[in-house]
Design a protein around this motif. Structure first.
Motif, PDB file in Angstrom:
ATOM      1  N   MET A   1      -2.528 108.553  27.973  1.00 26.74           N
ATOM      2  CA  MET A   1      -3.763 108.213  29.177  1.00 26.74           C
ATOM      3  C   MET A   1      -4.800 109.300  28.857  1.00 26.74           C
ATOM      4  SD  MET A   1      -0.834 108.227  32.227  1.00 26.74           S
ATOM      5  CE  MET A   1       0.522 107.006  32.447  1.00 26.74           C
ATOM      6  N   PHE A   2      -6.059 108.548  29.151  1.00 19.76           N
ATOM      7  CA  PHE A   2      -7.366 109.366  28.877  1.00 19.76           C
ATOM      8  C   PHE A   2      -8.005 109.382  30.217  1.00 19.76           C
ATOM      9  CE2 PHE A   2      -6.246 107.475  24.741  1.00 19.76           C
ATOM     10  CZ  PHE A   2      -6.128 108.627  23.967  1.00 19.76           C
ATOM     11  N   THR A   3      -8.775 110.397  30.708  1.00 19.26           N
ATOM     12  CA  THR A   3      -9.633 110.619  31.647  1.00 19.26           C
ATOM     13  C   THR A   3     -10.970 111.371  31.168  1.00 19.26           C
ATOM     14  OG1 THR A   3     -10.164 110.814  33.948  1.00 19.26           O
ATOM     15  CG2 THR A   3      -8.857 112.414  32.967  1.00 19.26           C
TER      16      THR A   3
ATOM     17  N   GLY B   1       3.382  92.660  29.412  1.00 15.14           N
ATOM     18  CA  GLY B   1       4.746  93.085  29.330  1.00 15.14           C
ATOM     19  C   GLY B   1       4.625  94.874  28.944  1.00 15.14           C
ATOM     20  N   GLN B   2       3.805  95.474  28.663  1.00 19.82           N
ATOM     21  CA  GLN B   2       3.729  96.652  28.166  1.00 19.82           C
ATOM     22  C   GLN B   2       2.155  97.286  28.138  1.00 19.82           C
ATOM     23  OE1 GLN B   2       4.397  95.524  23.799  1.00 19.82           O
ATOM     24  NE2 GLN B   2       3.067  97.242  23.621  1.00 19.82           N
ATOM     25  N   LEU B   3       2.170  98.699  28.073  1.00 16.90           N
ATOM     26  CA  LEU B   3       0.654  99.107  27.944  1.00 16.90           C
ATOM     27  C   LEU B   3       0.999 100.332  27.161  1.00 16.90           C
ATOM     28  CD1 LEU B   3      -2.395  98.789  29.147  1.00 16.90           C
ATOM     29  CD2 LEU B   3      -1.730 100.510  30.830  1.00 16.90           C
ATOM     30  N   ASP B   4       0.058 100.546  25.940  1.00 16.74           N
ATOM     31  CA  ASP B   4       0.276 101.761  25.180  1.00 16.74           C
ATOM     32  C   ASP B   4      -0.771 102.952  25.253  1.00 16.74           C
ATOM     33  OD1 ASP B   4       2.299 100.507  23.326  1.00 16.74           O
ATOM     34  OD2 ASP B   4       0.683  98.874  23.002  1.00 16.74           O
ATOM     35  N   PHE B   5      -1.761 102.409  26.058  1.00 14.63           N
ATOM     36  CA  PHE B   5      -2.978 103.638  26.593  1.00 14.63           C
ATOM     37  C   PHE B   5      -4.089 102.816  27.599  1.00 14.63           C
ATOM     38  CE2 PHE B   5      -4.796 101.091  22.686  1.00 14.63           C
ATOM     39  CZ  PHE B   5      -6.019 100.893  22.940  1.00 14.63           C
ATOM     40  N   LEU B   6      -4.343 103.957  28.176  1.00 17.68           N
ATOM     41  CA  LEU B   6      -5.171 103.931  29.375  1.00 17.68           C
ATOM     42  C   LEU B   6      -6.419 104.539  29.069  1.00 17.68           C
ATOM     43  CD1 LEU B   6      -5.782 102.931  32.640  1.00 17.68           C
ATOM     44  CD2 LEU B   6      -4.390 104.958  33.041  1.00 17.68           C
ATOM     45  N   LEU B   7      -7.697 104.078  29.253  1.00 23.86           N
ATOM     46  CA  LEU B   7      -8.804 104.930  29.571  1.00 23.86           C
ATOM     47  C   LEU B   7      -9.569 104.732  31.006  1.00 23.86           C
ATOM     48  CD1 LEU B   7     -10.766 106.504  27.553  1.00 23.86           C
ATOM     49  CD2 LEU B   7     -12.215 104.353  27.959  1.00 23.86           C
ATOM     50  N   HIS B   8      -9.692 105.997  31.622  1.00 26.46           N
ATOM     51  CA  HIS B   8     -10.204 105.780  32.978  1.00 26.46           C
ATOM     52  C   HIS B   8     -11.363 106.646  32.803  1.00 26.46           C
ATOM     53  CE1 HIS B   8     -10.987 108.371  36.462  1.00 26.46           C
ATOM     54  NE2 HIS B   8     -10.271 107.417  37.045  1.00 26.46           N
TER      55      HIS B   8
END
Length: 263
Positions: free
Chosen positions: A149-151, A92-99
């Motif tokens: 968000m990270f890439t 139900g949530q997302l705090d960070f994303l690593l691409h």
């Protein structure tokens, strides 16, 4: 495969949930980052490219105690959406994303930029740049309380690096996307970063001709006279997910021993 425990800071990301895209094996930058996020208490979802990759990634996902472990090939119709749907349903949530993915067909990567055909260029841009834009779009509604968000990028986006070729063009586009997305999502408390490590002996790097020479040059010329490790990259990246970094966004963070400042 022990996940390190940082004394005093081991719960700095407790309760936070992150999606890690791009672990191929235990040499991957994404693995270095995942270990650092987990050491700070975050719960992680992990993806793997395909069945062939699964056997290398599954033990790592188990070491991370990842409750969500799914295939994700960004070129396969609907797979990206399925991952975010499951994250939304279970968390139900997302705090960070690593691409941490990039790809260019061999003919496109090994040739001159001026000779790249349309199909090679499109596939390079699709996997290396557009997939991050798409993931940012899908992550935005899940980052209800802000997020990060990270890439992953590389110095070859800014300077002509021998043999980096069309990937340099794709990474330049990716860094521009980071700036625009950071500006668009900043009012919602969502930060966006491009992480630019120095050359690392990863599986992805093995496709670049004369990569050993590039690493030797980086080690001899970087102010710190040292190559970075996936753990160096992971710890610096995890820092940016902390509340203490909430006003840092839209930039390229070089983790390269200072190499990028040397002529």
């Amino acid at each position: 495969m022990n996940i390190p425990v940082y004394p005093e800071t081991s719960v700095a990301l407790k309760g936070k949930k992150g999606l890690i895209v791009g672990i191929a094996n235990d040499q991957s930058i994404a693995w270095g980052c995942a270990k650092a996020f987990r050491a700070l208490g975050a719960e992680l979802a992990v993806t793997y490219l395909n069945e062939k990759a699964k056997k290398h990634v599954e033990p790592l996902a188990k070491a991370l105690e990842a409750p969500i472990f799914m295939p994700l090939d960004v070129m396969a119709e609907g797979e990206t959406e399925k991952v975010f749907e499951r994250v939304g349903k279970e968390w139900g949530q997302l705090d960070f994303l690593l691409h941490s993915i990039a790809f260019s067909p061999k003919d496109a990567l090994h040739g001159r930029v001026v000779d790249v055909d349309r199909a090679g260029f499109q596939k390079t841009m699709d996997v290396s740049c557009w997939s991050f834009m798409r993931m940012a779009h899908l992550a935005e509604p899940l980052m209800k309380n802000g997020g990060t968000m990270f890439t992953m990028t590389y110095y070859g986006s800014q300077m002509v690096v021998k043999n980096y070729n069309v990937m340099g063009v794709a990474k330049a586009a990716l860094e521009a996307a980071v700036r625009y997305i950071a500006a668009e999502l900043g009012p919602k408390g969502i930060r966006v970063h491009a992480i630019s490590p120095g050359p690392l002996a990863t599986r992805a790097a093995s496709g670049i001709p004369e990569f050993d020479e590039l690493m030797d040059k980086a080690q001899s010329q970087a102010p710190t006279r040292s190559l970075v490790s996936i753990d160096d990259v992971g710890k610096a990246t995890a820092f940016l997910a902390l509340d203490g970094a909430k006003l840092i966004t839209g930039s390229v963070l070089y983790i390269d021993g200072g190499y990028h400042i040397i002529d």
